[in-house]
Design an enzyme around this catalytic site. Structure first.
Site, short mmCIF file in Angstrom:
data_model
loop_
_atom_site.label_atom_id
_atom_site.label_comp_id
_atom_site.label_asym_id
_atom_site.label_seq_id
_atom_site.Cartn_x
_atom_site.Cartn_y
_atom_site.Cartn_z
N HIS A 212 123.57 60.71 36.87
CA HIS A 212 122.24 60.13 37.17
C HIS A 212 121.17 61.16 37.46
O HIS A 212 120.01 60.81 37.59
CB HIS A 212 122.34 59.15 38.34
CG HIS A 212 122.48 59.82 39.68
ND1 HIS A 212 123.64 60.40 40.09
CD2 HIS A 212 121.58 60.05 40.66
CE1 HIS A 212 123.47 60.94 41.29
NE2 HIS A 212 122.22 60.74 41.67
C1 UD1 Z 1 117.90 58.49 44.08
C2 UD1 Z 1 117.78 59.80 44.86
C3 UD1 Z 1 118.94 60.69 44.52
C4 UD1 Z 1 120.27 59.99 44.73
C5 UD1 Z 1 120.25 58.70 43.92
C6 UD1 Z 1 121.52 57.93 44.11
C7 UD1 Z 1 115.52 60.66 45.31
C8 UD1 Z 1 114.54 61.68 44.94
N1 UD1 Z 1 116.58 60.53 44.48
O1 UD1 Z 1 117.79 58.81 42.70
O2 UD1 Z 1 118.91 61.83 45.37
O3 UD1 Z 1 121.30 60.83 44.31
O4 UD1 Z 1 119.14 57.91 44.36
O5 UD1 Z 1 121.52 56.78 43.35
O6 UD1 Z 1 115.34 60.00 46.32
N2 UD1 Z 1 116.46 51.54 39.79
C9 UD1 Z 1 116.86 50.26 39.59
N3 UD1 Z 1 117.40 49.59 40.65
C10 UD1 Z 1 117.54 50.14 41.88
C11 UD1 Z 1 117.11 51.46 42.06
C12 UD1 Z 1 116.59 52.16 41.01
O7 UD1 Z 1 116.77 49.72 38.50
O8 UD1 Z 1 118.02 49.46 42.81
C13 UD1 Z 1 115.93 52.30 38.62
C14 UD1 Z 1 114.43 52.33 38.55
O9 UD1 Z 1 114.06 52.26 37.22
C15 UD1 Z 1 114.06 53.68 39.08
C16 UD1 Z 1 115.25 54.53 38.68
O10 UD1 Z 1 116.36 53.65 38.73
O11 UD1 Z 1 112.86 54.14 38.55
C17 UD1 Z 1 115.47 55.70 39.57
O12 UD1 Z 1 115.53 55.28 40.96
P1 UD1 Z 1 115.02 56.29 42.11
O13 UD1 Z 1 115.28 55.67 43.43
O14 UD1 Z 1 113.63 56.71 41.82
O15 UD1 Z 1 115.90 57.56 41.91
P2 UD1 Z 1 117.46 57.70 41.64
O16 UD1 Z 1 117.65 58.30 40.31
O17 UD1 Z 1 118.20 56.43 41.95
#
Ligand code: UD1
Length: 370
Positions: A212
């Site tokens: 991820h």
């Molecule tokens: C975040 C953390 C990362 C951690 C990871 C674990 C930061 C900078 N990054 O990254 O350190 O390792 O979580 O999972 O805080 N999305 C969904 N559903 C959700 C959450 C996210 O669909 O419940 C999708 C969205 O499109 C979003 C993307 O995933 O834009 C990324 O989510 P985000 O929380 O921005 O970062 P992670 O890659 O999950």
């Protein structure tokens, strides 16, 4: 801002999936102290059922007292939104402490709000450094540690890093790993998971992949090189790939989904709950990952871990554990994989204080603060 009564009010913050298994044992450990009054705030950084609620239910984490429902956005917007929504909570509740865990955007956002309001901050999982500032988490870790009043460290490298950065030693406590508290407390329950039957897998005869990190999944070239390696690896053993939402979006956006789906023995599945994933990891031949937590969990489970990154902020998992850094070069990944497959794994030594009692050590320190 310190309350005049003898109760210590503590706002605990969680936001993203890897935070939940860290905050769970803390919320439980507070109960041993009558004068500690903890509440739990969920920022809503992660919000899908199987990225959030499922973990609360499975791990028996109390329902958050508040959910700030920030959702997804760019780093600046997400961090700013968490700050805007967290500030009124601190102003209204007037805690003595704000406790943040890990290295996600919710961690730095809430630490910064609290510190600027004169509320003390405790950081759980302090001191980890990848020395790679292109990782958003590295920025979050550096900044959170720089402003925290209490720093709870999970492995010896954290002590050295904080010392080198000039953090006064009396703020720093080496307490062990709260994520491993959760792992140890749930091993027996995870054993009862039926995930292997559901996915048609045989214990010891499959691999698990998770990806991820933006550095791996936001770039078509890197994703393609990892696919080259997985192509070979899945010919050796069936390989399960529980795909993070970021990864799912990007596989589609970068036109790579077809390539992954065409691999006959690679199964892409939804993100799994804690217990199913623990079982899946524990019985795997090899786990390939770019997660921080999984490097630590495989070390305790005694399962080979290949980390698809050039660096790690958790060096104890390489020095003492089962972890090898392999980057994203297919040749390197496949040869390390072959080495794992031909080398019997003897149970590695357990890193110091990864004994299931880290949360208790943390709350002991919190309880002694006045
Ligand atoms: C975040 C953390 C990362 C951690 C990871 C674990 C930061 C900078 N990054 O990254 O350190 O390792 O979580 O999972 O805080 N999305 C969904 N559903 C959700 C959450 C996210 O669909 O419940 C999708 C969205 O499109 C979003 C993307 O995933 O834009 C990324 O989510 P985000 O929380 O921005 O970062 P992670 O890659 O999950």
């Amino acid at each position: 801002m310190s309350s005049s009564h003898s109760v210590t009010k503590i706002v605990n913050v969680c936001g993203a999936r890897p935070n939940f298994m860290k905050i769970g044992p803390l919320m439980r450990a507070y109960q041993a102290y009558e004068h500690l009054d903890p509440i739990l705030v969920h920022t809503g950084q992660h919000y899908d059922e199987n990225m959030s609620d499922l973990f609360f239910r499975q791990l028996g984490i109390p329902e958050p007292d508040m959910n700030l429902e920030v959702g997804s956005a760019s780093h600046a917007v997400q961090t700013a939104e968490i700050m805007k929504r967290f500030e009124p909570v601190v102003l209204e509740y007037e805690p003595d402490w704000v406790v943040v865990v890990g290295d996600v955007n919710s961690t730095i956002a809430c630490a910064l709000v609290a510190e600027k309001l004169g509320v003390k901050v405790a950081h759980v999982e302090a001191g980890l450094r990848s020395f790679d500032r292109s990782m958003p988490e590295e920025i979050n870790r550096l900044l959170t540690d720089a402003i925290s009043d209490l720093l709870f460290v999970s492995e010896p490298s954290g002590l050295e890093n904080l010392k080198r950065e000039g953090i006064p030693g009396d703020r720093v406590h080496f307490v062990g790993n709260v994520m491993i508290d959760t792992l140890r407390a749930n091993l027996e329950r995870a054993e009862r998971s039926t995930i292997l039957e559901e996915l048609n897998l045989e214990a010891g005869a499959y691999n698990v992949v998770t990806l991820h990190r933006p550095s791996n999944v936001d770039d078509a070239g890197t994703l393609g090189r990892i696919a080259d390696a997985l192509e070979v690896i899945q010919q050796d053993l069936p390989t399960v790939f529980p795909a993070h939402p970021r990864t799912c979006h990007n596989l589609t956006r970068l036109g790579a989904l077809g390539r992954f789906k065409s691999m006959g023995r690679l199964q892409i599945v939804e993100p799994l709950g804690y217990l199913d994933f623990l079982k899946l990891m524990g019985k795997a031949a090899v786990v390939l990952t770019d997660s921080g937590g999984i490097q630590e969990e495989t070390t305790i489970l005694g399962v080979w871990c290949l980390t698809l990154r050039e660096n790690t902020e958790r060096p104890v998992t390489v020095a003492n554990g089962t972890n090898t850094l392999v980057g994203s070069d297919p040749g390197k990944i496949v040869s390390a994989y072959r080495r794992c497959r031909s080398t019997p794994l003897t149970h590695p030594p357990v890193p110091e204080k990864w004994d299931g009692r880290a949360a208790q050590r943390i709350t002991d320190v919190m309880a002694s603060q006045r």
